[in-house]
Design an enzyme around this catalytic site. Structure first.
Site, PDB file in Angstrom:
ATOM      1  N   ASN A   4     -66.854  35.843 -29.301  1.00  0.00           N
ATOM      2  CA  ASN A   4     -65.770  35.205 -30.045  1.00  0.00           C
ATOM      3  C   ASN A   4     -65.665  33.706 -29.772  1.00  0.00           C
ATOM      4  O   ASN A   4     -65.126  32.967 -30.601  1.00  0.00           O
ATOM      5  CB  ASN A   4     -64.440  35.884 -29.698  1.00  0.00           C
ATOM      6  CG  ASN A   4     -63.264  35.202 -30.351  1.00  0.00           C
ATOM      7  OD1 ASN A   4     -63.116  35.218 -31.570  1.00  0.00           O
ATOM      8  ND2 ASN A   4     -62.403  34.578 -29.541  1.00  0.00           N
ATOM      9  N   SER A  43     -58.681  33.128 -24.631  1.00  0.00           N
ATOM     10  CA  SER A  43     -57.464  32.509 -24.108  1.00  0.00           C
ATOM     11  C   SER A  43     -56.310  32.556 -25.096  1.00  0.00           C
ATOM     12  O   SER A  43     -55.144  32.595 -24.690  1.00  0.00           O
ATOM     13  CB  SER A  43     -57.735  31.057 -23.692  1.00  0.00           C
ATOM     14  OG  SER A  43     -58.198  30.299 -24.799  1.00  0.00           O
ATOM     15  N   ARG A  44     -56.611  32.558 -26.394  1.00  0.00           N
ATOM     16  CA  ARG A  44     -55.540  32.573 -27.389  1.00  0.00           C
ATOM     17  C   ARG A  44     -56.113  33.033 -28.729  1.00  0.00           C
ATOM     18  O   ARG A  44     -57.279  33.384 -28.837  1.00  0.00           O
ATOM     19  CB  ARG A  44     -54.926  31.174 -27.542  1.00  0.00           C
ATOM     20  CG  ARG A  44     -55.912  30.105 -27.999  1.00  0.00           C
ATOM     21  CD  ARG A  44     -55.229  28.774 -28.219  1.00  0.00           C
ATOM     22  NE  ARG A  44     -56.163  27.767 -28.729  1.00  0.00           N
ATOM     23  CZ  ARG A  44     -55.787  26.592 -29.216  1.00  0.00           C
ATOM     24  NH1 ARG A  44     -54.512  26.271 -29.251  1.00  0.00           N
ATOM     25  NH2 ARG A  44     -56.688  25.733 -29.659  1.00  0.00           N
ATOM     26  N   SER A 101     -68.117  34.280 -39.821  1.00  0.00           N
ATOM     27  CA  SER A 101     -67.159  33.597 -40.684  1.00  0.00           C
ATOM     28  C   SER A 101     -67.539  33.722 -42.146  1.00  0.00           C
ATOM     29  O   SER A 101     -68.726  33.757 -42.493  1.00  0.00           O
ATOM     30  CB  SER A 101     -67.079  32.110 -40.321  1.00  0.00           C
ATOM     31  OG  SER A 101     -66.285  31.397 -41.246  1.00  0.00           O
ATOM     32  N   GLY A 114     -64.036  33.613 -25.174  1.00  0.00           N
ATOM     33  CA  GLY A 114     -63.028  32.827 -25.878  1.00  0.00           C
ATOM     34  C   GLY A 114     -61.738  33.594 -26.107  1.00  0.00           C
ATOM     35  O   GLY A 114     -61.207  33.630 -27.219  1.00  0.00           O
ATOM     36  N   TYR A 152     -70.161  24.301 -38.551  1.00  0.00           N
ATOM     37  CA  TYR A 152     -69.512  25.587 -38.281  1.00  0.00           C
ATOM     38  C   TYR A 152     -70.080  26.660 -39.202  1.00  0.00           C
ATOM     39  O   TYR A 152     -70.483  27.730 -38.751  1.00  0.00           O
ATOM     40  CB  TYR A 152     -67.999  25.455 -38.474  1.00  0.00           C
ATOM     41  CG  TYR A 152     -67.245  26.728 -38.187  1.00  0.00           C
ATOM     42  CD1 TYR A 152     -66.970  27.123 -36.888  1.00  0.00           C
ATOM     43  CD2 TYR A 152     -66.796  27.543 -39.227  1.00  0.00           C
ATOM     44  CE1 TYR A 152     -66.283  28.293 -36.616  1.00  0.00           C
ATOM     45  CE2 TYR A 152     -66.099  28.715 -38.966  1.00  0.00           C
ATOM     46  CZ  TYR A 152     -65.843  29.082 -37.661  1.00  0.00           C
ATOM     47  OH  TYR A 152     -65.159  30.247 -37.409  1.00  0.00           O
ATOM     48  N   LYS A 191     -72.410  29.822 -37.905  1.00  0.00           N
ATOM     49  CA  LYS A 191     -71.927  31.187 -38.105  1.00  0.00           C
ATOM     50  C   LYS A 191     -72.923  31.995 -38.943  1.00  0.00           C
ATOM     51  O   LYS A 191     -73.107  33.195 -38.715  1.00  0.00           O
ATOM     52  CB  LYS A 191     -70.547  31.170 -38.760  1.00  0.00           C
ATOM     53  CG  LYS A 191     -69.436  30.720 -37.825  1.00  0.00           C
ATOM     54  CD  LYS A 191     -69.324  31.605 -36.590  1.00  0.00           C
ATOM     55  CE  LYS A 191     -68.112  31.272 -35.752  1.00  0.00           C
ATOM     56  NZ  LYS A 191     -67.969  32.152 -34.573  1.00  0.00           N
TER      57      LYS A 191
END
Length: 246
Positions: free
Chosen positions: A81, A7-8, A138, A5, A151, A155
């Site tokens: 990530n 890319s940004r 998280s 993950g 989520y 996590k």
């Protein structure tokens, strides 16, 4: 080393931090190839690789690790990530949307991390010399995510998985740790830092701000280093003391 993950956002910051440290990085992306290419182009040094894969698919996740190891001449660090985080408040979302959210979060956040960890560990064991796996967890795993419950739950599971793997892989010299960031500024959440909501988010920390992705990346870089071997099994709280405020 492989960053899923990347890319940004945090993934891009992680790739850059490791590249600045002199590491050769495999930049993974799911669907955002153009942004991943921008990440790749921004990395100092040479020999970095760009690899697309759906980490929720067991075969594709295995291919990702195999291609990363081949491109880099081995793999000694994995950073899990890649994640999804879409809202699904239980009181207002429909059942089909609810079920799909749980399936997708579990498939990417938990199972994707498990698939990549298994294959990366297998390469590290075969190579000898140990390695590091760092999971991006998280704060929501501890304090709850009312609008994003899947989520928070996945996590928390990632944290638990990391602790189990730390015990199982220590005999092979492989350290496994997790970080639990609070709110940090990325393109995806920039809109939430505007207006009253932004003020409330910044007020969560006594510093009066949110974290920068680079601050999370610094901690991950340390956990991936030989200096952090005795921190295997830890979940590092990266919250600017926000968890201490009432």
């Amino acid at each position: 080393m492989l960053v899923s993950g990347a890319s940004r956002g945090l993934g891009r910051a992680l790739a850059r931090e490791f590249a600045r440290n002199g590491d050769t990085v495999a930049v993974h992306y799911g669907t955002r190839r153009e942004e991943a290419e921008e990440t790749l182009a921004s990395l100092p040094g040479t020999g970095h690789a760009l690899i697309g894969a759906d980490v929720s698919d067991p075969a594709d996740a295995a291919r990702l690790v195999a291609e990363a190891a081949a491109a880099l001449g081995g793999i000694d660090v994995l950073v899990n990530n890649a994640a999804v985080n879409t809202p699904h408040p239980p009181a207002s979302c429909g059942y089909e949307e609810w079920a799909e959210a749980w399936q997708r979060h579990t498939a990417v956040n938990l199972l994707g991390s498990a698939y990549l960890s298994h294959r990366a560990a297998a390469h590290m064991i075969e190579q000898g010399g140990g390695g590091r796996i760092v999971n991006i967890g998280s704060r929501g795993a501890f304090r709850g995510e009312p609008d994003h419950p899947a989520y928070g739950a996945t996590k928390a599971a990632v944290h638990a998985m990391g602790q189990s793997l730390a015990v199982a892989l220590a005999p092979y010299g492989i350290g496994v740790a997790s970080v639990a960031p609070g709110f940090f500024a990325t393109e995806r959440v920039a809109h939430r830092l505007e207006g009253a909501e932004g003020e409330a988010i910044r007020a969560q920390s006594p510093y009066g701000r949110v974290a920068r992705p680079e601050e999370i990346a610094d901690a991950v870089l340390w956990l991936a280093s030989p200096r952090a071997e005795w921190s295997s099994g830890t979940v590092l709280d990266l919250n600017g003391a926000s968890h201490l405020r009432t």
